[in-house]
Motif scaffolding. Sequence first.
Motif, PDB file in Angstrom:
ATOM      1  N   PHE A   3      34.395  -0.786  54.402  1.00 29.60           N
ATOM      2  CA  PHE A   3      32.976  -0.833  54.054  1.00 29.60           C
ATOM      3  C   PHE A   3      32.435  -2.253  54.237  1.00 29.60           C
ATOM      4  CE2 PHE A   3      29.610  -1.606  50.960  1.00 29.60           C
ATOM      5  CZ  PHE A   3      28.757  -0.523  51.160  1.00 29.60           C
ATOM      6  N   SER A   4      33.181  -3.231  53.780  1.00 29.90           N
ATOM      7  CA  SER A   4      32.762  -4.628  53.914  1.00 29.90           C
ATOM      8  C   SER A   4      32.643  -5.023  55.378  1.00 29.90           C
ATOM      9  CB  SER A   4      33.761  -5.543  53.204  1.00 29.90           C
ATOM     10  OG  SER A   4      33.831  -5.238  51.829  1.00 29.90           O
ATOM     11  N   ASP A   5      33.602  -4.582  56.176  1.00 32.31           N
ATOM     12  CA  ASP A   5      33.577  -4.911  57.601  1.00 32.31           C
ATOM     13  C   ASP A   5      32.354  -4.293  58.288  1.00 32.31           C
ATOM     14  OD1 ASP A   5      34.886  -6.000  60.015  1.00 32.31           O
ATOM     15  OD2 ASP A   5      35.063  -3.894  60.577  1.00 32.31           O
ATOM     16  N   LYS A   6      31.974  -3.102  57.843  1.00 30.06           N
ATOM     17  CA  LYS A   6      30.839  -2.403  58.451  1.00 30.06           C
ATOM     18  C   LYS A   6      29.543  -3.203  58.290  1.00 30.06           C
ATOM     19  CE  LYS A   6      28.382   2.037  58.343  1.00 30.06           C
ATOM     20  NZ  LYS A   6      28.350   3.406  57.751  1.00 30.06           N
ATOM     21  N   PHE A   7      29.393  -3.898  57.154  1.00 30.57           N
ATOM     22  CA  PHE A   7      28.152  -4.626  56.876  1.00 30.57           C
ATOM     23  C   PHE A   7      28.285  -6.129  57.113  1.00 30.57           C
ATOM     24  CE2 PHE A   7      27.322  -0.670  54.733  1.00 30.57           C
ATOM     25  CZ  PHE A   7      25.951  -0.494  54.881  1.00 30.57           C
ATOM     26  N   ARG A   8      29.416  -6.546  57.618  1.00 33.13           N
ATOM     27  CA  ARG A   8      29.676  -7.977  57.756  1.00 33.13           C
ATOM     28  C   ARG A   8      28.646  -8.672  58.644  1.00 33.13           C
ATOM     29  NH1 ARG A   8      35.334 -10.624  60.013  1.00 33.13           N
ATOM     30  NH2 ARG A   8      34.741 -12.818  59.731  1.00 33.13           N
ATOM     31  N   ASP A   9      28.406  -8.138  59.830  1.00 32.58           N
ATOM     32  CA  ASP A   9      27.470  -8.768  60.760  1.00 32.58           C
ATOM     33  C   ASP A   9      26.046  -8.752  60.218  1.00 32.58           C
ATOM     34  OD1 ASP A   9      29.492  -9.319  62.517  1.00 32.58           O
ATOM     35  OD2 ASP A   9      29.163  -7.540  63.758  1.00 32.58           O
ATOM     36  N   LYS A  10      25.684  -7.671  59.547  1.00 36.45           N
ATOM     37  CA  LYS A  10      24.333  -7.557  59.009  1.00 36.45           C
ATOM     38  C   LYS A  10      24.087  -8.593  57.917  1.00 36.45           C
ATOM     39  CE  LYS A  10      20.988  -3.981  57.931  1.00 36.45           C
ATOM     40  NZ  LYS A  10      20.775  -2.518  57.796  1.00 36.45           N
ATOM     41  N   VAL A  11      25.085  -8.774  57.059  1.00 28.55           N
ATOM     42  CA  VAL A  11      24.959  -9.769  55.982  1.00 28.55           C
ATOM     43  C   VAL A  11      24.922 -11.176  56.575  1.00 28.55           C
ATOM     44  CG1 VAL A  11      26.154 -10.786  54.002  1.00 28.55           C
ATOM     45  CG2 VAL A  11      26.029  -8.298  54.238  1.00 28.55           C
ATOM     46  N   LYS A  12      25.734 -11.398  57.603  1.00 29.09           N
ATOM     47  CA  LYS A  12      25.764 -12.711  58.244  1.00 29.09           C
ATOM     48  C   LYS A  12      24.410 -13.040  58.862  1.00 29.09           C
ATOM     49  CE  LYS A  12      28.558 -15.467  61.434  1.00 29.09           C
ATOM     50  NZ  LYS A  12      29.730 -15.462  62.349  1.00 29.09           N
ATOM     51  N   ALA A  13      23.762 -12.043  59.438  1.00 29.33           N
ATOM     52  CA  ALA A  13      22.456 -12.274  60.048  1.00 29.33           C
ATOM     53  C   ALA A  13      21.375 -12.486  58.995  1.00 29.33           C
ATOM     54  CB  ALA A  13      22.083 -11.086  60.940  1.00 29.33           C
ATOM     55  N   HIS A  14      21.568 -11.911  57.819  1.00 29.04           N
ATOM     56  CA  HIS A  14      20.567 -11.987  56.764  1.00 29.04           C
ATOM     57  C   HIS A  14      20.571 -13.335  56.050  1.00 29.04           C
ATOM     58  CE1 HIS A  14      17.763 -10.096  53.926  1.00 29.04           C
ATOM     59  NE2 HIS A  14      18.407 -10.741  52.964  1.00 29.04           N
ATOM     60  N   PHE A  15      21.766 -13.918  55.888  1.00 30.80           N
ATOM     61  CA  PHE A  15      21.888 -15.185  55.163  1.00 30.80           C
ATOM     62  C   PHE A  15      22.319 -16.295  56.126  1.00 30.80           C
ATOM     63  CE2 PHE A  15      22.820 -11.974  51.872  1.00 30.80           C
ATOM     64  CZ  PHE A  15      21.846 -12.305  50.939  1.00 30.80           C
ATOM     65  N   ASN A  16      21.562 -17.362  56.158  1.00 27.87           N
ATOM     66  CA  ASN A  16      21.909 -18.489  57.015  1.00 27.87           C
ATOM     67  C   ASN A  16      22.972 -19.380  56.397  1.00 27.87           C
ATOM     68  OD1 ASN A  16      19.983 -17.781  58.973  1.00 27.87           O
ATOM     69  ND2 ASN A  16      18.351 -18.790  57.798  1.00 27.87           N
ATOM     70  N   ASN A  17      23.013 -19.399  55.063  1.00 28.80           N
ATOM     71  CA  ASN A  17      23.898 -20.295  54.333  1.00 28.80           C
ATOM     72  C   ASN A  17      25.213 -19.603  53.999  1.00 28.80           C
ATOM     73  OD1 ASN A  17      24.999 -21.433  51.653  1.00 28.80           O
ATOM     74  ND2 ASN A  17      23.573 -23.037  52.349  1.00 28.80           N
ATOM     75  N   VAL A  18      26.340 -20.270  54.308  1.00 31.69           N
ATOM     76  CA  VAL A  18      27.639 -19.661  54.079  1.00 31.69           C
ATOM     77  C   VAL A  18      27.890 -19.414  52.600  1.00 31.69           C
ATOM     78  CG1 VAL A  18      28.847 -21.893  53.981  1.00 31.69           C
ATOM     79  CG2 VAL A  18      30.117 -19.820  54.619  1.00 31.69           C
ATOM     80  N   ASN A  19      27.389 -20.305  51.729  1.00 28.58           N
ATOM     81  CA  ASN A  19      27.564 -20.095  50.299  1.00 28.58           C
ATOM     82  C   ASN A  19      26.793 -18.872  49.815  1.00 28.58           C
ATOM     83  OD1 ASN A  19      29.310 -22.228  49.763  1.00 28.58           O
ATOM     84  ND2 ASN A  19      27.641 -23.694  49.469  1.00 28.58           N
ATOM     85  N   GLN A  20      25.585 -18.677  50.373  1.00 31.89           N
ATOM     86  CA  GLN A  20      24.805 -17.488  50.012  1.00 31.89           C
ATOM     87  C   GLN A  20      25.534 -16.214  50.419  1.00 31.89           C
ATOM     88  OE1 GLN A  20      21.096 -18.423  52.037  1.00 31.89           O
ATOM     89  NE2 GLN A  20      20.087 -18.795  50.073  1.00 31.89           N
ATOM     90  N   ARG A  21      26.140 -16.237  51.604  1.00 31.73           N
ATOM     91  CA  ARG A  21      26.886 -15.049  52.054  1.00 31.73           C
ATOM     92  C   ARG A  21      28.067 -14.772  51.135  1.00 31.73           C
ATOM     93  NH1 ARG A  21      25.894 -17.248  57.296  1.00 31.73           N
ATOM     94  NH2 ARG A  21      28.031 -18.038  57.522  1.00 31.73           N
TER      95      ARG A  21
END
Length: 455
Positions: free
Chosen positions: A157-175
Amino acid sequence: MQYFPVFLNAQNLDCLVVGAGEVAARKVELLAKTPATIRVVAPQACQTIQAMAEQGLLKWIQREFDPGDIQGQQLIFVATDNHQLNCDISTLAKAANIPVNVVDNTELCSFITPSIVDRDPLLVALSSSGTAPVLLRYLRQKLESILPARLSELAKFSDKFRDKVKAHFNNVNQRRHFWEDVIEGDIAETVLAGDNQQAEQLIEQKLQQDEQTEAGCVYLVGAGPGDPDLLTFKALRLMQKADLVVYDRLVSKPILELVRRDAEKIYVGKKASLHSVPQNEINQLLVDAAKQGKRVVRLKGGDPYIFGRGGEEAETLVEQGISFQVVPGITAATGASTYAGIPLTHRDHAQSVVFSTGHLKDGSIDLDWPALARQRQTMVFYMGLTGLNVISQQLIKHGVAADMPVAVVQSATTDKQQVVTGTLMDIQQKASEANIQPPALIIVGTVVSLREKIG
């Protein structure tokens, strides 16, 4: 660490297994869970390997091993009952720089296989470096019992949304903070309960929320006196979530090893009259990091509010409007006394205990000696080693018996712990002869005499 843990990409991996008994079959079954190509060389094979060969899961070459069999192989397992053959294959593989594992013979291995808890794609690998197989089996059973069976679904499940979350947050700490909220909250629980559709709706809603810069916070965490087993659960949890860890000299190396691997670590240790980083700069460091949105753990030996200057740091954080929490730790007095076998209170010896610093802000040892010298009271001095002679003289001057028992405990609760006992008259000499070094704690009182009986 003799063995370096790695996970090999088994895509296009050519593996040779020499031997085809039940022992070899266990290795083959593990390999068969991967996309690796498996060749088994042996004149006879057990039913398990025969069946796998018939299913096309491996290629069985029904003959004795030939040295040319290692050509083109990238991984070799050896599981025959011929010791000399095992040795010969190991030598050939090592000479060809091919990783080789000889089952149940670590001396012939260039790699060993771990015990695995399989929640594919999540794998937990355990190893005792070949020294304690029973303990390893015990630990694996424990992990199998506490890791949910559907943990693999949460990983997918986490892998499925990984790219989407990465695109949504610019900051690595936020992700990272986002995923921590997911894994520790209702979304993960929904996945583990088997309702992936509902979990997807929840994570989409979370992503649609207005993106805000997350405010940072500071955790003033007591690391205890040194033994990592004395950490609180909350301290360990926050250490694993920190973006930045600011730590002092009294934080032991084993405890520092428990900090999240990729967290930034800044050392601000102090010794008596020698500050590597002045306190006002430490205070500002905490403020600046929190304003950058970081989760900051200020890791202190013992307890933050007992001679740890946590109160000064808390004052600054309040003044700057920074959110903070204080996590208490086992203070050095209780850790040192317990590990040294000295109770701080006892009905026959002391009905009160007082903690005092042996080193004031201005470098003096100007304490309330009459209050300290009261009868039936245990005195504990932090950071008092350099002033041990003054402490002894002043206590005697204010009415404490010269033969009052004293203990000096160095590096309490760690493998470097050393305890020296004596009296107010001779403790300075005994500590010097034993080459006691900071950090050291001084315990004064008749309770010290109990060490010989219960220590």
